[in-house]
Design a protein around this motif. Structure first.
Motif, short mmCIF file in Angstrom:
data_model
loop_
_atom_site.label_atom_id
_atom_site.label_comp_id
_atom_site.label_asym_id
_atom_site.label_seq_id
_atom_site.Cartn_x
_atom_site.Cartn_y
_atom_site.Cartn_z
N GLY A 38 0.79 -1.21 0.00
CA GLY A 38 0.00 0.00 0.00
C GLY A 38 0.83 1.27 0.00
N ASN A 310 -3.23 1.98 3.46
CA ASN A 310 -3.65 2.79 2.32
C ASN A 310 -3.45 4.28 2.56
OD1 ASN A 310 -5.66 2.93 4.22
ND2 ASN A 310 -7.34 2.39 2.87
N ILE A 316 -9.12 -0.44 -0.73
CA ILE A 316 -7.96 -1.31 -0.79
C ILE A 316 -7.99 -2.05 -2.13
CG2 ILE A 316 -7.77 -1.58 1.71
CD1 ILE A 316 -9.26 -4.24 1.45
#
Length: 466
Positions: A38, A310, A316
């Motif tokens: 992420g 994130n 996501i």
């Protein structure tokens, strides 16, 4: 005649100016693609629960892109976009359904090979099984080591890997043994490739499987982090039976610690690649890129919420909100790209192919959707072209589409069920978390994006919204 002469002089002057900037060099290219990492999983982008010192050092040495996007929100189409320079409205592989990259595709590797590069891929391919038209050795790569099959790449102690077209049995992993950690085997082969081709030019494509689920790391790494990221919620996976190590994830008692251990393995490997380039004296003639194929996952016991993986974004992996597609990207080229620099130029995976084409003076297909960001790398912002829009489509979870158009982001979900589903509209500079849908306040922007959703794609018999 005078006009033609003046035109020729202008074109020649522009060519000479570009040649002067690049000195006719054809740098080595190292492209490291993390799997499901992420935007918030790097120290240089705000991660404060664990450290990524080598990747952070890469950012200190080069340019950090704050507005870079993956090709898709899942693995295979993101890789297809990277290889073809076409977004998911045009690229041949638009989903995770084992469709091979067709023979007629012109790939990044083919362009580099045609222009004198030795090309190698090490890690997860996912665009065609061995012997198919999508086999990496049929798509421009001289060398391949790793996983061809995307599902088998879920498992870190596999029974075999592929060395070009030779199936290599991993004796240390037979039964339930864990003697050969695939990322370590792949990493050693990648370092050998650099050694063998140090006189260049070479293209090292390094699509790591880290830190994709399953959540598994070597014991030495696990011991460093167990007990430091509690409370832990154990994950029960598949640990025996006919499906064991054939795609399903293994159990993990310490999923938080395992995730940190896996990112640490990846960070160490990035550091070893940097050290190898320095040791061989070729770092200054090497463009090195680090990025991720999509946003963070929550499979196999992963907990992106705990780590704020994130970052400031919503969503996501499998989302087309920013959290699913807005990824980190760092690029270094010592002496060419300013160290410690940052750019907010809006770019995406489909820009990589035309950027490389301009970098080495190669012709690229007319069908590419990308725009070269070489002017941004060289500090020539005035010469940098920008996208009218970026486009994504995704066929799981009811069908999804998204458009980034300047400051605006349009998102549409459940497209298969309702092609006329209302568009969500977000103004990213004031709402980076995509929390405030302002579609009703800007009907003109909505109308324009709705038009893009229809015009940006070509129909596909395989990937359909109906």
């Amino acid at each position: 005649m005078v006009c033609l002469a003046l035109l020729w002089l202008c074109l020649y002057g522009a060519a000479q100016e570009k040649e002067g900037k690049l000195d006719g060099q054809r740098p080595n290219i190292v492209y490291i693609l993390a799997d499901d990492l992420g935007y918030g999983d790097l120290g240089c982008l705000g991660q404060d629960k664990f450290a990524t010192p080598n990747i952070d050092k890469l950012a200190e040495r080069g340019m950090l892109f704050t507005q870079h996007y993956a090709g898709s929100t899942v693995c295979a189409p993101s890789r297809s976009v990277l290889m073809t320079g076409q977004h998911t409205g045009h690229t041949p592989v638009r989903g995770n359904n084992k469709v091979p990259l067709p023979a007629e595709s012109v790939t990044l590797a083919e362009i580099l090979k045609k222009n004198g590069y030795v090309t190698g891929a090490f890690g997860k391919w996912g665009l065609g099984e061995v012997g198919s038209e999508g086999d990496p050795l049929n798509q421009g790569f001289d060398r391949f080591y790793g996983y061809n099959n995307q599902s088998l790449a879920h498992n870190y102690y596999p029974y075999h890997l592929w060395d070009d077209r030779q199936k290599i049995s991993l004796e240390g992993n037979q039964g339930r043994s864990t003697g050969q950690y695939a990322p370590e085997l792949i990493h050693r082969k990648a370092l050998e490739f650099i050694e063998e081709n140090k006189d260049g030019p070479f293209f090292l494509y390094y699509p790591s499987i880290l830190p994709h689920a399953e959540l598994v790391a070597p014991t030495a790494y696990m011991n460093r982090f167990k007990g430091k990221f509690g409370p832990e919620k154990p994950y029960k996976g598949v640990d025996d039976g006919p499906r064991y190590r054939k795609g399903p994830y293994a159990s993990q008692e310490h999923p938080h610690a395992a995730f940190v251990a896996m990112v640490t393995v990846l960070d160490d490997q990035v550091g070893e690649i940097m050290a190898k380039l320095d040791e061989l004296g070729i770092a200054e003639n090497t463009v090195m890129v680090f990025t991720s194929d999509n946003g963070p996952h929550q499979e196999g016991g992963a907990d992106p919420g705990y780590f704020n993986s994130n970052g400031p974004f919503k969503g996501i992996k499998r989302d087309l909100y920013e959290g699913g597609i807005h990824v980190p990207m760092i690029l270094t080229w010592p002496g060419r790209v300013k160290a410690g620099s940052t750019t907010d130029h809006i770019s995406a995976f489909w820009d990589v192919l035309p950027t490389v084409g301009e970098l080495i003076g190669a012709t690229v297909p007319d069908e590419v959707d990308g725009i070269s960001f070489l002017p941004t790398l060289l500090g020539d912002e005035g010469a940098q072209r920008t996208h009218d829009y970026l486009y994504w489509e995704f066929f799981e979870k009811g069908g999804r589409q998204a458009v980034r158009m300047g400051e605006w982001k349009g998102v549409k979900y459940n497209v298969k069920k309702d092609p006329d589903a209302p568009l969500e509209l977000y103004h990213l500079p004031s709402d980076i978390g995509e929390n405030n849908n302002v579609a009703d306040k800007h009907p003109d922007i909505v109308e324009k994006i709705e038009g893009i959703l229809k015009e940006a794609r070509t129909p596909s018999d395989i990937y359909r919204f109906d």
